[in-house]
Design an enzyme around this catalytic site. Structure first.
Site, PDB file in Angstrom:
ATOM      1  N   ASP A 283     -10.900 -33.127   3.866  1.00 51.60           N
ATOM      2  CA  ASP A 283      -9.611 -32.907   4.403  1.00 51.60           C
ATOM      3  C   ASP A 283      -9.407 -31.473   4.123  1.00 51.60           C
ATOM      4  OD1 ASP A 283      -9.720 -35.166   5.596  1.00 51.60           O
ATOM      5  OD2 ASP A 283      -8.920 -36.144   3.799  1.00 51.60           O
ATOM      6  N   HIS A 310      -7.465 -40.928   3.312  1.00 47.09           N
ATOM      7  CA  HIS A 310      -8.417 -40.135   4.053  1.00 47.09           C
ATOM      8  C   HIS A 310      -8.681 -40.804   5.309  1.00 47.09           C
ATOM      9  CE1 HIS A 310     -12.052 -37.883   4.404  1.00 47.09           C
ATOM     10  NE2 HIS A 310     -13.019 -38.922   4.391  1.00 47.09           N
TER      11      HIS A 310
END
Length: 446
Positions: A283, A310
Site C-alpha cells: 500500500d 490492508h
C-alpha cells in the site's frame, strides 16, 4: 618412460602427473567416446580430448586419474623435495574438489523425490557450512506467484546467509533454479508438510506468502476460509521450531490472518507482539508511486504514510503527511485515495483472471523484509508501516508507522495530525477492521 598424459580441456594443473612418474592406464571408456590427438609444439605430449563424453563421465575420468596419481605418490619414492610435496598437496585438494563436483552431478538412484534428499541440494554436498555471515530466512509458499520472485529478491539480499524455501508443490525446481544465482546466500528447499519443521528450525525471519491468490470478483474476505487454515498450520510450526523468529505475514486477508497468527502463538505460549508483523508495504509502495506520478517526482523520493489495514477502505493513505511536503486539491485527494485503496483490484482486472498483484507484492515484501533484517542487525532509524498489535486506536490490531530494531518492533509511532477527510476515512476503516479482526480470532477459538 611413457610420455605423461595431460588434458587438452582446461583443468587444474594438479591433475598432471609429475615428470618422473610413469603411469599405465586403461581407458575405462570406449575409444569411440574419446580420441587421442597430438598437438604441435607440445613436446609430443599426448592430450586426451573428450568428444562425445558427457560432463559427468569426463569428471569421473579426472577423478580416476587423480586417484591413480595419489596412489602412485603413496608408493615408496625417493625423498620428495618441498616442491614435490607441495604439488602432491595440490593433487589431493584438486581430487577432493572434483569428487565433490561429480557428486553434485550424480543423483543417488535410491533417493525419494524430496528436495532435502537430492544430493544437489543436500547440505553436505553444498556450500552450507561456508555461508556468508548474515541471517537465516524462510519463505513459506516459495513456489507460488509471490513466493518465487520474493525468493529471487531475498537471494540477492546481502543480509541473508541461509534461505529456506518451503511449499507443498514445486519446491525442487524453484530451489534448484534460485540456488544457481552467484550470491552469498545458501539455498535449501523443503517439500510438503513432513519437512515443514526442518524448514523452520533456527530461522531468524519467516515470511509467509502462502495461500491462494485473488481472482476476478473475489474480495480478500473470500479467501478467508482457505488461507486461514494454511496460516494456522504454518504458525503452529513456527511456534514449535523458531518461536523467537520475526514473522512477516503476507497471506490475505492480512486484516484477519495476523490475528489468527497471534491466537496460534498465544495458545502455544510463544506470542510476542513485537515479532509479529503484517506486511502492508505494498500500500505504501503504491501510494509513493501514484503520488510521485501526480507530483512529477521520483517515487523513491516520496514517502506516504498508509495506516489502517490492508483491504479496501481500511487502507488509509495520509496525504496530508506526504514527504516532501505538498498540497493536493480535493479532487486529487479523492482520486489518489481511491486508486491506492483499489490498487489490488486494478491488477486483478488487468490480468483478466491470470493472477493478482504478485510481482509488486514480492517487491514490497522484500523491501519490508530488508527493513526487518536491518533492524535485527542493529541499524538505527528503521521506520516502516505495518499491521501490528497496537494501542494507537481502540482496535487490537492496526497499521501505522513502527520503528524496527533487534527485537522486532521497538516503538509504535503515533498517527500524527489528521485532516477532516482522513478522520472520516479512519472511522470507516475502524468499523470494517473490527469485523475482520474478530473473524480471525473466532476462527482459532471456535
Amino acid at each position: 618412460m611413457a610420455p605423461p598424459l595431460c588434458l587438452r580441456t582446461p583443468c587444474p594443473a594438479a591433475f598432471l602427473p609429475m615428470p618422473h612418474q610413469a603411469i599405465t592406464t586403461v581407458d575405462p571408456f570406449p575409444l569411440k567416446r574419446a580420441r587421442i590427438v597430438r598437438s604441435a609444439g607440445s613436446n609430443n605430449q599426448r592430450h586426451l580430448r573428450p568428444t562425445s563424453l558427457s560432463l559427468l563421465c569426463f569428471l569421473q575420468l579426472q577423478v580416476q586419474e587423480a586417484s591413480i596419481q595419489l596412489s602412485v605418490s603413496a608408493t615408496p619414492q625417493p625423498e620428495a623435495t618441498m616442491d614435490q610435496q607441495h604439488q602432491q598437496g595440490l593433487d589431493a585438494a584438486a581430487a577432493r574438489r572434483m569428487a565433490t563436483l561429480a557428486s553434485h552431478l550424480r543423483p543417488h538412484p535410491a533417493s525419494p523425490p524430496q528436495v532435502e534428499d537430492v544430493p544437489l541440494l543436500r547440505g553436505s554436498n553444498c556450500r552450507a557450512k561456508g555461508a556468508a555471515p548474515g541471517f537465516k530466512v524462510a519463505i513459506l509458499g516459495a513456489a507460488g506467484g509471490i513466493g518465487q520472485p520474493l525468493a529471487l529478491l531475498m537471494k540477492i539480499n546481502p543480509l541473508v546467509s541461509v534461505l529456506h524455501l518451503y511449499d507443498v508443490v514445486n519446491t525442487p525446481g524453484v530451489t534448484a533454479d534460485i540456488s544457481h544465482m552467484s550470491t552469498g546466500a545458501v539455498v535449501r528447499g523443503f517439500l510438503g508438510q513432513p519437512q515443514l519443521e526442518n524448514a523452520l528450525t533456527g530461522m531468524d525471519l519467516v515470511i509467509i506468502p502462502a495461500g491462494v491468490p485473488r481472482k476476478p470478483g473475489m474480495t480478500r474476505d473470500d479467501l478467508f476460509n482457505i488461507n486461514a487454515g494454511i496460516v494456522r498450520t504454518l504458525c503452529e510450526g513456527i511456534a514449535k521450531c523458531c518461536p523467537n523468529a520475526i514473522v512477516n505475514v503476507i497471506s490475505n486477508p492480512v486484516n484477519s490472518t495476523v490475528p489468527i497468527a497471534a491466537e496460534v502463538f498465544k495458545k502455544a505460549g510463544t506470542y510476542d507482539p513485537k515479532r509479529l508483523l503484517g506486511v502492508t508495504t505494498l500500500d505504501v509502495v503504491r501510494a509513493n508511486t501514484f503520488v510521485g506520478e501526480v507530483l512529477g517526482l521520483d517515487p523513491r523520493e516520496v514517502n506516504v504514510p498508509v495506516i489502517g489495514g490492508h483491504a479496501g477502505i481500511t487502507i488509509l493513505p495520509l496525504l496530508s503527511q506526504v514527504n516532501p511536503s505538498c498540497s493536493f486539491t480535493s479532487e486529487e485527494v479523492k482520486y489518489l485515495t481511491s486508486r491506492i485503496q483499489n490498487g489490488g483490484t486494478e491488477v486483478v482486472e488487468a490480468k483478466a483472471g491470470a493472477g493478482s498483484a504478485t510481482l509488486s507484492m514480492a517487491y514490497a515484501a522484500a523491501k519490508f523484509a530488508d527493513a526487518c533484517l536491518r533492524g535485527l542487525r542493529g541499524d538505527a532509524g528503521i521506520v516502516e508501516c505495518s499491521y501490528v498489535a497496537s494501542q494507537v486506536t481502540e482496535l487490537p490490531f492496526f497499521a501505522s508507522k513502527v520503528r524496527l530494531g533487534r527485537c522486532g518492533i521497538e516503538e509504535i509511532l503515533p498517527l500524527g495530525p489528521l485532516n477532516e477527510f482522513e478522520r472520516a476515512g479512519l472511522e470507516k476503516a475502524k468499523k470494517e477492521l473490527a469485523e475482520s479482526i474478530q473473524k480471525g480470532v473466532s476462527f482459532i477459538n471456535k
